[in-house]
Structure formats: structure tokens, C-alpha cells
Design a protein around this motif. Structure first.
Motif, PDB file in Angstrom:
ATOM      1  N   GLY A 268      -9.418  18.482  -7.333  1.00  0.00           N
ATOM      2  CA  GLY A 268      -8.378  18.081  -8.270  1.00  0.00           C
ATOM      3  C   GLY A 268      -8.314  16.591  -8.510  1.00  0.00           C
ATOM      4  O   GLY A 268      -7.262  16.059  -8.891  1.00  0.00           O
ATOM      5  N   THR A 269      -9.416  15.883  -8.310  1.00  0.00           N
ATOM      6  CA  THR A 269      -9.448  14.428  -8.501  1.00  0.00           C
ATOM      7  C   THR A 269     -10.360  14.016  -9.649  1.00  0.00           C
ATOM      8  O   THR A 269     -10.751  12.852  -9.738  1.00  0.00           O
ATOM      9  CB  THR A 269      -9.908  13.741  -7.203  1.00  0.00           C
ATOM     10  N   ALA A 270     -10.709  14.943 -10.529  1.00  0.00           N
ATOM     11  CA  ALA A 270     -11.608  14.612 -11.637  1.00  0.00           C
ATOM     12  C   ALA A 270     -10.996  13.571 -12.563  1.00  0.00           C
ATOM     13  O   ALA A 270     -11.725  12.831 -13.243  1.00  0.00           O
ATOM     14  CB  ALA A 270     -11.956  15.876 -12.426  1.00  0.00           C
ATOM     15  N   HIS A 271      -9.660  13.473 -12.597  1.00  0.00           N
ATOM     16  CA  HIS A 271      -9.021  12.486 -13.468  1.00  0.00           C
ATOM     17  C   HIS A 271      -9.326  11.059 -13.024  1.00  0.00           C
ATOM     18  O   HIS A 271      -9.177  10.119 -13.811  1.00  0.00           O
ATOM     19  CB  HIS A 271      -7.508  12.719 -13.466  1.00  0.00           C
ATOM     20  N   LEU A 272      -9.772  10.871 -11.771  1.00  0.00           N
ATOM     21  CA  LEU A 272     -10.106   9.531 -11.301  1.00  0.00           C
ATOM     22  C   LEU A 272     -11.376   8.998 -11.938  1.00  0.00           C
ATOM     23  O   LEU A 272     -11.594   7.786 -11.963  1.00  0.00           O
ATOM     24  CB  LEU A 272     -10.260   9.545  -9.777  1.00  0.00           C
ATOM     25  N   LEU A 273     -12.228   9.883 -12.447  1.00  0.00           N
ATOM     26  CA  LEU A 273     -13.468   9.445 -13.087  1.00  0.00           C
ATOM     27  C   LEU A 273     -13.255   9.025 -14.529  1.00  0.00           C
ATOM     28  O   LEU A 273     -14.116   8.357 -15.113  1.00  0.00           O
ATOM     29  CB  LEU A 273     -14.511  10.560 -13.027  1.00  0.00           C
ATOM     30  N   ALA A 274     -12.147   9.440 -15.130  1.00  0.00           N
ATOM     31  CA  ALA A 274     -11.865   9.114 -16.531  1.00  0.00           C
ATOM     32  C   ALA A 274     -10.918   7.926 -16.600  1.00  0.00           C
ATOM     33  O   ALA A 274     -10.050   7.742 -15.739  1.00  0.00           O
ATOM     34  CB  ALA A 274     -11.248  10.325 -17.243  1.00  0.00           C
ATOM     35  N   ILE A 275     -11.101   7.107 -17.612  1.00  0.00           N
ATOM     36  CA  ILE A 275     -10.211   5.963 -17.825  1.00  0.00           C
ATOM     37  C   ILE A 275      -8.995   6.477 -18.568  1.00  0.00           C
ATOM     38  O   ILE A 275      -8.997   6.623 -19.789  1.00  0.00           O
ATOM     39  CB  ILE A 275     -10.931   4.852 -18.589  1.00  0.00           C
ATOM     40  N   SER A 276      -7.952   6.800 -17.822  1.00  0.00           N
ATOM     41  CA  SER A 276      -6.792   7.486 -18.366  1.00  0.00           C
ATOM     42  C   SER A 276      -5.531   6.660 -18.101  1.00  0.00           C
ATOM     43  O   SER A 276      -5.586   5.493 -17.697  1.00  0.00           O
ATOM     44  CB  SER A 276      -6.666   8.873 -17.719  1.00  0.00           C
ATOM     45  N   GLY A 277      -4.388   7.299 -18.316  1.00  0.00           N
ATOM     46  CA  GLY A 277      -3.116   6.617 -18.118  1.00  0.00           C
ATOM     47  C   GLY A 277      -2.893   6.162 -16.696  1.00  0.00           C
ATOM     48  O   GLY A 277      -2.193   5.165 -16.452  1.00  0.00           O
ATOM     49  N   LEU A 278      -3.470   6.876 -15.729  1.00  0.00           N
ATOM     50  CA  LEU A 278      -3.308   6.481 -14.330  1.00  0.00           C
ATOM     51  C   LEU A 278      -3.907   5.098 -14.090  1.00  0.00           C
ATOM     52  O   LEU A 278      -3.256   4.210 -13.510  1.00  0.00           O
ATOM     53  CB  LEU A 278      -3.963   7.509 -13.415  1.00  0.00           C
ATOM     54  N   HIS A 279      -5.147   4.894 -14.521  1.00  0.00           N
ATOM     55  CA  HIS A 279      -5.810   3.610 -14.288  1.00  0.00           C
ATOM     56  C   HIS A 279      -5.165   2.491 -15.112  1.00  0.00           C
ATOM     57  O   HIS A 279      -4.950   1.376 -14.610  1.00  0.00           O
ATOM     58  CB  HIS A 279      -7.295   3.721 -14.625  1.00  0.00           C
ATOM     59  N   LEU A 280      -4.861   2.775 -16.380  1.00  0.00           N
ATOM     60  CA  LEU A 280      -4.232   1.750 -17.209  1.00  0.00           C
ATOM     61  C   LEU A 280      -2.844   1.408 -16.687  1.00  0.00           C
ATOM     62  O   LEU A 280      -2.423   0.245 -16.705  1.00  0.00           O
ATOM     63  CB  LEU A 280      -4.162   2.231 -18.654  1.00  0.00           C
ATOM     64  N   GLY A 281      -2.105   2.429 -16.232  1.00  0.00           N
ATOM     65  CA  GLY A 281      -0.796   2.169 -15.645  1.00  0.00           C
ATOM     66  C   GLY A 281      -0.888   1.337 -14.379  1.00  0.00           C
ATOM     67  O   GLY A 281      -0.049   0.458 -14.131  1.00  0.00           O
ATOM     68  N   MET A 282      -1.917   1.601 -13.564  1.00  0.00           N
ATOM     69  CA  MET A 282      -2.099   0.811 -12.346  1.00  0.00           C
ATOM     70  C   MET A 282      -2.445  -0.632 -12.688  1.00  0.00           C
ATOM     71  O   MET A 282      -1.947  -1.567 -12.046  1.00  0.00           O
ATOM     72  CB  MET A 282      -3.190   1.440 -11.488  1.00  0.00           C
ATOM     73  N   ILE A 283      -3.293  -0.841 -13.705  1.00  0.00           N
ATOM     74  CA  ILE A 283      -3.626  -2.204 -14.131  1.00  0.00           C
ATOM     75  C   ILE A 283      -2.372  -2.912 -14.647  1.00  0.00           C
ATOM     76  O   ILE A 283      -2.133  -4.100 -14.342  1.00  0.00           O
ATOM     77  CB  ILE A 283      -4.718  -2.172 -15.209  1.00  0.00           C
ATOM     78  N   ALA A 284      -1.540  -2.205 -15.407  1.00  0.00           N
ATOM     79  CA  ALA A 284      -0.300  -2.808 -15.900  1.00  0.00           C
ATOM     80  C   ALA A 284       0.623  -3.174 -14.750  1.00  0.00           C
ATOM     81  O   ALA A 284       1.217  -4.269 -14.737  1.00  0.00           O
ATOM     82  CB  ALA A 284       0.399  -1.841 -16.857  1.00  0.00           C
ATOM     83  N   ALA A 285       0.748  -2.297 -13.752  1.00  0.00           N
ATOM     84  CA  ALA A 285       1.637  -2.566 -12.624  1.00  0.00           C
ATOM     85  C   ALA A 285       1.138  -3.737 -11.785  1.00  0.00           C
ATOM     86  O   ALA A 285       1.915  -4.632 -11.398  1.00  0.00           O
ATOM     87  CB  ALA A 285       1.770  -1.310 -11.765  1.00  0.00           C
ATOM     88  N   VAL A 286      -0.174  -3.740 -11.488  1.00  0.00           N
ATOM     89  CA  VAL A 286      -0.737  -4.827 -10.687  1.00  0.00           C
ATOM     90  C   VAL A 286      -0.626  -6.153 -11.437  1.00  0.00           C
ATOM     91  O   VAL A 286      -0.249  -7.194 -10.855  1.00  0.00           O
ATOM     92  CB  VAL A 286      -2.199  -4.515 -10.317  1.00  0.00           C
ATOM     93  N   SER A 287      -0.920  -6.143 -12.743  1.00  0.00           N
ATOM     94  CA  SER A 287      -0.855  -7.378 -13.529  1.00  0.00           C
ATOM     95  C   SER A 287       0.579  -7.883 -13.623  1.00  0.00           C
ATOM     96  O   SER A 287       0.843  -9.087 -13.460  1.00  0.00           O
ATOM     97  CB  SER A 287      -1.412  -7.149 -14.933  1.00  0.00           C
ATOM     98  N   LEU A 288       1.511  -6.988 -13.879  1.00  0.00           N
ATOM     99  CA  LEU A 288       2.917  -7.394 -13.976  1.00  0.00           C
ATOM    100  C   LEU A 288       3.393  -7.969 -12.649  1.00  0.00           C
ATOM    101  O   LEU A 288       4.074  -9.012 -12.613  1.00  0.00           O
ATOM    102  CB  LEU A 288       3.765  -6.202 -14.394  1.00  0.00           C
TER     103      LEU A 288
END
Length: 803
Positions: A253-273
Motif C-alpha cells: 500500500g505504498t505505491a503512492h510514494l513513487l508518484a509525485i502527488s499531494g503527499l510529496h508536494l504537501g511535505m515540501i510546502a510544510a518543510v519550506s514554510l
């Protein structure tokens, strides 16, 4: 003060009305574009009159948004294209095109796939202007193509068509969202010529693609599989990810980690903020004069947009980027606490830009998972705090750690439950340990490896040593996460195969979920729990009961555009899957295994009692393997050949490991009858006096109605097959498309005069053959829809699926 009721959150009902309008044509409620626009204008006039009287009418507003959604679907799924669009070019002969590569090449089993923005084509009167985008399928090339390259190619165009089986994927709508209405295939690599191009001709993508190329070359220095994972995470290139790694991610159930999705973009937004806010807080002078949090929010927009561009700007990435940017905008406007309205606004913006995005799995999973988090997590996390810590944030490192783990577990469970029906419907594979694996893998991939990898690419133009340091640091969490996923994928029952749930079952599941965890516990919620359980259990039990008590024989022939594929349901619910492939060379014509397996899942088939291979070739061996891997197997019958293909031996080894009986039809005959259905096989020898070999024809005889399945075969086999003579007589005959018009077909009618002929393929000349000069048989073609023949007490009947 906000008004009560639906007007307190007007974006939510308006977005739902717009979504309802987009989905109405799929449900059979469709209006022409002109009618939808006319009705919308009348509704707008009525709204103006109501507003002029100083009143508000939510009902008319909802109708207006529903009509706008309906018109948007019609406008995007069937747009009016210019006469020089590529979909209007000749498709019955090879033509020459010139265009620019618009999307990077992606590897496929038999070559490459890339998208070409067409500029001109060679007509009989010379080069003419042309427009439109084409996905081009090529054989293996000596050198891959890159975005921005100008190419001249000799291709054969094909209109975009759907496979007309119940539950099949709507490929036409999927490509229409990308403004693609035709496809092209390249026969030989020599038919592709690279034209001279300057960087200026590449447009605005040149610098971006040059940096992406530099990033790819920098990542090439990493060993596998770290290189493949980092390419997928940073630049959206999944071409190097091995099938074994993909399978491990799918099973956990971790296939979403291979795609550039809302999870990764949200993490970049959180880390950057967080990083920008921490830097601004270092200055007391700035804190006294500006809103540091809003400045940090504005700063977070830059990394989010930059990451989206670096990842290639795929539709899924653009959708996730819009979703994150909308939320950051609401943070700036101090409206981010109304999460339902924020989610509705993000969905509305995305669907207005691209209406057909509603039907993509990435959109559905993203918004359903976020909705599940908003609805379920507050019901669980506060209860944990109240039970363990009396509603207070605990003190001490270890108690805080337990508190954070509890919140993370609540988030993981909420997202998993919210998306469970969609995952089952799309992948037919539900991870058992997905909640726990995500709890470990998400921090390693998204919170550690991803920011360090992006930091390395930011430093790459400045200092290679600094970039190497960060990428080395990021490799550790990446490899650790992969190790956890690989180990979990090997655990027993790591994933459970489920059939595609029906609409009733999906509705019952969400009714049960909402009723079990309501906003306020009331008597009706217990009634909802009971109704959800009854509908969910009752629908499953009813289907099983109807299958066990059936006394009919039903044979369905699928639209597979090549191999012959049938599902036979015998009396008593016994399932038999019949497959036959044509003799082919190479891998360019391998069958599409997902068509048969997807249909079986859609029909909620859990067990195949008999998997019968009438002819095993490269065209259908992947189908046989896929069926054996995804469903419970009873027996495997095959014609006796030994195909020199890795998939065939993988199939045999897997059946041996599972102790599935294997019947060689050239040596051992099948049982004479199964559940009252007589089984008869026709197999010939290619040498006089030799043992039977080659393809096998299958005849089913039930209640004095005979159904004959003739597999594809070489001309010499077909001629020997006719030696069976009058024993071939049957009321229904399934034949391959290539047989029609051959000498074999003319001779066959001297032995039988079938009532129904089902051709596995498309009619010649583009129009169906309704009557042959030697017979009054009814003709059906699977390319026009799956064909089902039923034998019951009332006799023989036939129906064709109409999408």
C-alpha cells in the motif's frame, strides 16, 4: 456571522452540484451541449429575478452549477476540433508527419512511447499544416528521444477506441482529458528521422529540460535501486523501477510514494514554510514589522511550483500542485480553518481547469483520502488524548513520542479506510499491513529523503560536493524505507486480492463508515450501521447464492482485439476461462492480460475452476499467468506445447508450487462432462500418424445445444482440423477474425450451418457482415461489444454488450 445550514459553506454544495453535472452523462443522464447551455441561460435569468427581489435561492444556484458541469463534460469529451487536426488525417495508410516531442519517452515492453506535437503532414499535394498531439508507439530505438526535439516520422494513425467489455477502462475519456484523440504507431526504427533544431525552437522548456537532464546525469552516479527511486521522487522518471520493486510497493500500500502527488508536494510546502518561518523568527526587527507566518507562506509557494516543474508537470502533479497552492492561498486569507470549504475550492478550481480530471484515479484518491482525514481523524485523535492524557499535551519525550505515534496512526487508518473501496475497485489488491508500513515509510521517503534530494539538486549548479553530501545523506532513509517495504511485502497475507465492488457495495461501505463514526451519536446512526451491514453482506451472499443455484450455461466472449478469450459459467456456478493466442513472432503483439483479469474481477469471480489454454502463444501467455496469479485456481488445461517464453515457465512453476493439477490435453483427455455439460475436444496431428499436437478446438454440449470454440492456427492446422467433418456441427461458433474469408471458412460451411457466428475481432471494411451467401447465421463481432451466449430451459439466446 455565517448563515446556518448549507449557506454556511456554500462552496461544498456548489462543488458537489458541479461534480454531479460532470458525472451525469456517465450515469446515462445526458443533454446536448446546446440544450445544456440553453437551460443554463434560463436558470441564470431566473436567478437574476430572484436576486433582484432581494432573496437567495440555493436550489437554482445548484441547478446552474449542475448544468455548467454537464456542459463542461460535453465540451471536453467531444470538443469541436479544427479541420486540420491530426485526428482527421488518413488512418488507412502510413503518412509522414513532422512535429516536436512534447512529452519524454517512456519505455514499454516492445519499445518506447512518447508524445508528439504535430506541425505538418505530407499530403498528396505537398506539406500541409496540422495540429494536435499524438502518442507515438515505436519499436526499440538506438537513442531515446528528448523533449523539444523535432522529428519526421512515417506512422500509421489509429482513432482512440475503448475495449467494449463490461467494466473496461474508458481509454477514450482518459486521453481526451489530455487533448489526445488519435494514436500513431511506428513500424520500423528507420521510419523516424531527427531534424536539426536550435534551443530557441524548443520554446520555454529548453532551460527546464536542460536542468532535468543535468539532474538525471547527476543521479546516474548513484547505485541501483537508489538511483531509480530518486529519479521517480525528484524528476518523475519511473522507467528504471523494476517490476519486483513495484510489486513490493503495491502489496504494502505504498505505491503512492513513487508518484509525485499531494503527499510529496504537501511535505515540501510544510518543510519550506517551517524553514522560512524559523529563519524569519531569527530577526526581532522583522517580527515587529511584518507577519512572519504569511511571509513564510508566500515563500513556500516557490519550492512547491519549482518541484512541480522539475517533476515534469504531469497532469497528476499539476492537480496536486493546484490543491496545495489553493490551501496556501487560504492560509494567506486566514480561511484555512474551514477545511471542507478549502477542499471544495481546490476541487472546483481543478475541475474547472480540466473537467475530465474527475474520472482519474489520482484525483479521486487524493480528495477522498483528505476528506477521510478531515472527517475521521478528529474523532479518533482527541479521544486518544482524552483517554490517555486527559485532553492535555503530554510532557516528557517518551510520552510525547507515543502521542505523536498515536496521531500518525489515526491519520494512516483514516486515509486507508476512506480509500479502501477505490483501491479495491482499481487494483483489486488490498494491503493488510499498509497502515503500519506507511507509518514507517512516509517519514523516511517524504520527510527525509525527498527534502535532502531536492536540496542536492538546488546545490548542484553551485557546488557538486555539497550536492553529493546531501544526496548521500538522503540515500540512507531511502534505502531504509525500501528495506522495510521489501520485508513487509514478503510477510504472509501481505495483500488480499478482492473482486471489484459493485456500486451498491461501495455505497454500503461508506454508509457503514459514516454511521459508525458520526459527528453526533443519534438513533438514526445505529439504523445506518444496520442498513450498511445488511446491504454489504446481503449483496455478497446474494451473488454467491445465485451462482450456486444457476442451471444455465453462459459463455461470454470478450473484446480482446487479438487473442480469443471467453468466460464460461457452467451449471452450479463452475467457472471456466478459455484462452487461445495466435501464432506471432516477437513481443510487439503480446496480449493485454489486464483485459481478461479486469473482466473477471468486475464479474466478482474469485475462483477459476478450469483455466483452459486452447493455444498457448506469446499473445496469450501473459493472460494465463495473470489469471493464475490473481485468482484461486482449480485446474489448468493446455494443448501440450512448450512455449519458449519466461512467462510460460513462470506459470508452470507457480502452478507446481501451488499444487494445481495440470492436464496436458495432447496426452490426457478431459472429463467427458462437467455439471451436466458435455466436453469434447478436437486436436489434430501435424504429421501423418503422429500424436496430437497444436491448437485444440473446444465444444460444449448442454441440453442438446452445441457451442464450438475454434482457436487461431496456421493454415496447415486449419486444413487438418476440417478432417473431423460433420462432428463439428454446432449452433454457435467462435472463430478468429483471420479465418473469415479464407478457404478454411468456405469449406467449414460444408460441415455445419451455425445459427450464430461470433468473430473475435472487428468486421472487415469497417462494417459488420450481417449475412453470408451460404448461411442465414447471425453475425456478431466482439470489437462491437462482448458477446454472451446463454443456454437455459427456454433455449438458446444471445446478447451483446453495449457500452
Amino acid at each position: 456571522m455565517n448563515p446556518p445550514g448549507p449557506l454556511a459553506r456554500p462552496l461544498v454544495p456548489l462543488t458537489l452540484a458541479f461534480i454531479g453535472g460532470l458525472a451525469s452523462p456517465v450515469w446515462g443522464l445526458a443533454l446536448s451541449f446546446r440544450w445544456a447551455v440553453g437551460a443554463g441561460l434560463l436558470t441564470l435569468i431566473a436567478l437574476g429575478l430572484v436576486w433582484f427581489r432581494g432573496r437567495a435561492c440555493l436550489g437554482l444556484t445548484l441547478v446552474l452549477f449542475w448544468l455548467i458541469g454537464l456542459a463542461s463534460y460535453q465540451l471536453t469529451s467531444q470538443p469541436r476540433l479544427p479541420p486540420h487536426h491530426v485526428c482527421y488525417l488518413p488512418s488507412d495508410q502510413p503518412i509522414s508527419l513532422i512535429g516536436t516531442v512534447d512529452k519524454a519517452a517512456q519505455p514499454r515492453p516492445a519499445g518506447l512511447r512518447f508524445e508528439l506535437a504535430v506541425e505538418s503532414w505530407l499530403s498528396p499535394s505537398g506539406w500541409q499544416a496540422a495540429t494536435g498531439r499524438l502518442p507515438v508507439y515505436t519499436p526499440p530505438l538506438l537513442e531515446t528521444v528528448r523533449v523539444g526535439e523535432r522529428l519526421a516520422a512515417r506512422v500509421k494513425l489509429r482513432p482512440v477506441e475503448n475495449y467494449r467489455n463490461p467494466g473496461s477502462f474508458d481509454r477514450r475519456r482518459y486521453l481526451a482529458r489530455q487533448k489526445i484523440f488519435a494514436t500513431a504507431s511506428l513500424k520500423e526504427s528507420q521510419d523516424l528521422v531527427r531534424l536539426a533544431a536550435t534551443p530557441e525552437s524548443w520554446g520555454g522548456n529548453y532551460r527546464l529540460e536542460r536542468f532535468r537532464t543535468q539532474a538525471a546525469q547527476f543521479l546516474e552516479q548513484r547505485p541501483q535501486p537508489t538511483r531509480a527511486l530518486y529519479k521517480a521522487l525528484l524528476i518523475g522518471d519511473q522507467s528504471e523501477i523494476s517490476p519486483e520493486i513495484r510489486q513490493g510497493f503495491s502489496r504494502t500500500g505504498t505505491a503512492h510514494l513513487l508518484a509525485i502527488s499531494g503527499l510529496h508536494l504537501g511535505m515540501i510546502a510544510a518543510v519550506s514554510l517551517g524553514l522560512f518561518f524559523w529563519l524569519l523568527r531569527r530577526s526581532a526587527w522583522l517580527l515587529l514589522r511584518v507577519n512572519a507566518f504569511k511571509i513564510a507562506t508566500l515563500g513556500a509557494i516557490i519550492p512547491v511550483c519549482g518541484y512541480g516543474l522539475l517533476a515534469g508537470g504531469s497532469p497528476a502533479t499539476q492537480r496536486a500542485e493546484i490543491m496545495i497552492l489553493v490551501y496556501l492561498l487560504l492560509v494567506l486569507l486566514e480561511r484555512h480553518r474551514d477545511l471542507y470549504s478549502a477542499l471544495a475550492l481546490a476541487a472546483l478550481v481543478i475541475l474547472i481547469i480540466s473537467p475530465l480530471t474527475l474520472f482519474t484515479l489520482s484525483f479521486q484518491l487524493s480528495f477522498i483520502s483528505v476528506l477521510g482525514l478531515i472527517y475521521l481523524t478528529p474523532k479518533w485523535a482527541p479521544s486518544l488524548k482524552a483517554r490517555w492524557y486527559k485532553g492535555e499535551v503530554p510532557g516528557g519525550f517518551w510520552r510525547r513520542l507515543v502521542y505523536r505515534i498515536g496521531d500518525a496512526l489515526a491519520v494512516s487508518v483514516a486515509a486507508t479506510l476512506a480509500t479502501l473501496p477505490l483501491v479495491a475497485a482499481s487494483f483489486n489488491l488490498v494491503p493488510t499491513y499498509g497502515v503500519l508500513v506507511n507509518l514507517v515509510a512516509i517519514p523516511l521517503f517524504s520527510a527525509l529523503a525527498l527534502p535532502l534530494g531536492l536540496g542536492a539538486l538546488v546545490l548542484l549548479p553551485l557546488t557538486t560536493a555539497g550536492a553529493q553530501l546531501l544526496i548521500n545523506l538522503g540515500s540512507w532513509p531511502l534505502e531504509s524505507g525500501l528495506w522495510v517495504i521489501s520485508q513487509a511485502a514478503q510477510w504472509p497475507l501481505a495483500a488480499v486480492t478482492l473482486p471489484t465492488p459493485t456500486t451498491l457495495q461501495i455505497v454500503a461501505f461508506y454508509l457503514l463508515l459514516v454511521s459508525l463514526f458520526p459527528r453526533q451519536r443519534r438513533p438514526w446512526t445505529w439504523a445506518g450501521v444496520g442498513l450498511g451491514v445488511v446491504l454489504l453482506v446481503g449483496s455478497i451472499g446474494y451473488q454467491g447464492l445465485m451462482l450456486k443455484t444457476t442451471s444455465d450455461l453462459e459463455v461470454t466472449s470478450l473484446d480482446s482485439r487479438g487473442e480469443l478469450a471467453l468466460l464460461a459459467t457452467l451449471p452450479g456456478g463452475t467457472r471456466m476461462v478459455v484462452s487461445a493466442g495466435a501464432p506471432i513472432f516477437g513481443d510487439s503483439y503480446r496480449g493485454r492480460s489486464y483485459l481478461v483479469t479486469g473482466f473477471l474481477h468486475y464479474q466478482q469471480v474469485r475462483r477459476v475452476d478450469y483455466l483452459v489454454a486452447l493455444a498457448t502463444t506469446r499473445q496469450n501467455v501473459d493472460t494465463l499467468l495473470d489469471v493464475a496469479q490473481n485468482l484461486n485456481m482449480g485446474q489448468f488445461w493446455y494443448e501440450g506445447g512448450r512455449l519458449p517464453d519466461p512467462a510460460f515457465w513462470e506459470l508452470r512453476n507457480m502452478l507446481g508450487d501451488q499444487q494445481v493439477p495440470v492436464l496436458n490435453l495432447a496426452i490426457h483427455p478431459p472429463p467427458p462432462q462437467i455439471q451436466g455439460t458435455k466436453i469434447k475436444l478436437f486436436q489434430t496431428s501435424l504429421r501423418p500418424g503422429g500424436s496430437p499436437s497444436g491448437p485444440v478446438a473446444l465444444q460444449l454440449d448442454y441440453q442438446d445445444h452445441k457451442l464450438l470454440v475454434i482457436p487461431p492456427g496456421r493454415q496447415e492446422w486449419l486444413e487438418r482440423f476440417l478432417a473431423w467433418g460433420p462432428g463439428l456441427a454446432s449452433e454457435v461458433v467462435w472463430v478468429p477474425q483471420k479465418v473469415i474469408g479464407s478457404r478454411f471458412w468456405e469449406t467449414l460451411f460444408t460441415y455445419l450451418d451455425p445459427q450464430i457466428v461470433v468473430v473475435s475481432g472487428a468486421p472487415e471494411g469497417g462494417s459488420p457482415i450481417t449475412k453470408d451467401s451460404r448461411t442465414t447465421a447471425q453475425w456478431y463481432y466482439t470489437s462491437q461489444g462482448a458477446v454472451t451466449a446463454s443456454v437455459s430451459r427456454s433455449g438458446l439466446s444471445i446478447r451483446q454488450f453495449s457500452p
